[in-house]
Design an enzyme around this catalytic site. Structure first.
Site, PDB file in Angstrom:
ATOM      1  CD  GLU A 274      -1.843   2.265   1.714  1.00 20.78           C
ATOM      2  OE1 GLU A 274      -1.511   3.199   0.945  1.00 20.78           O
ATOM      3  OE2 GLU A 274      -1.950   2.394   2.941  1.00 20.78           O
ATOM      4  CD  GLU A 405       2.545   9.913  -0.993  1.00 20.71           C
ATOM      5  OE1 GLU A 405       1.505   9.554  -0.425  1.00 20.71           O
ATOM      6  OE2 GLU A 405       3.525   9.157  -1.170  1.00 20.71           O
TER       7      GLU A 405
END
Length: 502
Positions: A274, A405
């Protein structure tokens, strides 16, 4: 689950008990015993709100990884665990959830001390989510069934499948939601009958250590749960490459995810990843702008933006663009930054000086390339690792601040002129990531159509949060596999086919 933002100011849990636990000598938990690391090393843990040291944490080495893997493999071979009835596994996991709930104030204080998040968020969201993850997955322990299968070949057959535990599992969790992430991984692994080796992030080890004490008190068989505190190198690296580990599950950066894939190739470990995200928040022209303002602010500023699914790209129809950006900007400007133990604090610090410099660098880079700092972004002086929330407009798709990000409270806002869902989805999908997306609209048809077009593992419409029953994971470079839900526990099993001639 109730949002912390909607609650009255809570009574702040006492810091004394958390500080007393932090000050203790911390060791590794291997084979049901607390042991010193073989190399005798430790490292300092710091409060991100002050920068002050509050704990010395045992540092595991590759040799300690060998010990933990041996203990976990012994547990998998021990009939006390391998032949334990599913209802008993469920009972043990539920006892852990009960113990966590009984100590919720202490865990909330430890989480805030270690991570910096507002203590109300820890007490009313993070720890309850951890508890619910355990209880939800405990229920699966008695429901991991195979199926009978009708075969078409010659002869008469009785054929069926079995679901068996994958084996020894290495679980590596991040620092942004330490306990919630740990329990979301521990719960399904134990319910499936696996043996766990947990490595928390070096920045946030305290709640994992306290959890290990609860596991010891409850009486899980020795070696079923092992805890290694330490760094990605050497401990994490040794875990992911170890031939005695059958599966690795990791939550963290995409860059580290690539390293784990390479390390896992040695014995073809099962891998769940993840990873990063760059979640788009889309406000369609029929949406309620006031609700969208609150939701967009919450999506990016919660936990100081240190959320893999943070809504860091805001796409707003031109009808509402000025109002929404102005509203989110006012929220950013009004947020009180401070210690998580201050009941008035709206946003705590980021995790470290390195992370603070990283976030600031992205904002400065965006402005230097022509973006406009619409709100926030002010310098925060003094102790602690604080970053003011920022709202940028006028970014372009090639800017790092919009493309990469950041893992901080930085929002890039863009407008669109019509309701061409294909074009909106294409803009939102212009990212290497595909973890999540958020849509604000009252048009059910548009919501369903857009949900199908967005390349994201989770699409939330008009708010909503995560739930242990809802599979979570990403498309593209946001990861492999799913956690939570039936898919999450299936990932800790292997399917065996049995065919018997009659």
């Amino acid at each position: 689950m109730t949002s912390a933002a909607t609650l009255e100011k809570p009574q702040v849990p006492s810091l004394d008990k958390a500080q007393a636990f932090a000050a203790k000598k911390h060791r590794l938990f291997i084979g049901g015993q607390w042991v010193d690391p073989l190399e005798g090393k430790s490292f300092a843990s710091h409060n991100p709100a002050t920068g002050a040291k509050h704990a010395d944490i045992a540092e595991a080495s590759a040799a300690d990884v060998d010990r933990a893997v041996a203990a976990a493999r012994a547990a998998m071979d021990n009939p006390e665990w391998s032949e334990m009835k599913p209802s008993r596994r469920a009972r043990l996991i539920n006892l852990l959830a009960d113990a966590l709930e009984a100590n919720i104030d202490e865990f909330a204080a430890l989480e805030t001390l270690d991570n910096g998040m507002p203590v109300r968020d820890a007490k009313f969201f993070h720890i309850p989510h951890a508890i619910e993850s355990l209880r939800y997955n405990a229920g699966w322990a008695t429901k991991l069934n195979g199926e009978t299968i009708a075969l078409s070949g010659m002869g008469t057959w009785h054929a069926y499948t079995l679901r068996e535990p994958v084996g020894v599992v290495a679980q590596i969790v991040p620092w942004n939601a330490p306990l919630a992430m740990a329990c979301a991984k521990i719960g399904p692994a134990l319910a499936a009958g696996c043996a766990v080796i947990l490595k928390p992030a070096e920045e946030t080890s305290l709640t994992a250590l306290r959890l290990a004490h609860l596991i010891e008190e409850i009486g899980f068989p020795a070696g079923v749960f092992n805890l290694l505190t330490g760094f990605g190198e050497p401990a994490g690296e040794a875990l992911t490459a170890h031939p005695g580990v059958d599966k690795v599950t990791f939550t963290g950066s995409t860059e580290v995810g690539r390293l784990i894939l390479r390390a896992a190739a040695g014995n073809f470990k099962r891998v769940t990843l993840e990873l990063g995200g760059k979640t788009p928040v889309i406000v369609l022209p029929d949406a309620d702008p006031l609700k969208a303002i609150e939701g967009a602010a919450r999506a990016i500023f919660t936990n100081a933006g240190q959320v893999c699914n943070a809504g860091s790209r805001l796409f707003v129809h031109e009808r509402h663009f000025d109002q929404v950006v102005e509203g989110v900007g006012k929220i950013a400007e009004a947020m009180k930054l401070g210690s998580g133990f201050d009941a008035d604090t709206a946003m705590g610090p980021v995790i470290s000086q390195t992370q603070r410099d990283r976030v600031r660098g992205y904002v400065e880079s965006g402005v230097s390339q022509g973006a406009t700092l619409h709100a926030g972004g002010r310098e925060i002086d003094g102790e602690g690792f604080f970053v003011a929330p920022a709202v940028l407009t006028g970014t372009s798709a090639d800017m790092a601040v919009r493309r990469e990000e950041i893992f901080g409270p930085v929002l890039c806002a863009m407008s669109f002129a019509d309701q061409d869902l294909d074009r909106i989805a294409a803009d939102a999908n212009t990212s290497d990531y595909g973890l999540g997306a958020v849509v604000w609209t009252n048009d059910l048809s548009a919501a369903h159509k857009l949900a199908r077009k967005l390349k994201a593992g989770t699409v939330r419409v008009n708010g909503g949060g995560l739930d242990p029953a809802l599979p979570f994971g990403g498309f593209k470079q946001s990861g492999w596999g799913r956690e939570n839900g039936r898919e999450g526990i299936d990932a800790y099993t292997e399917v065996k086919s049995v065919a018997m001639a009659l």
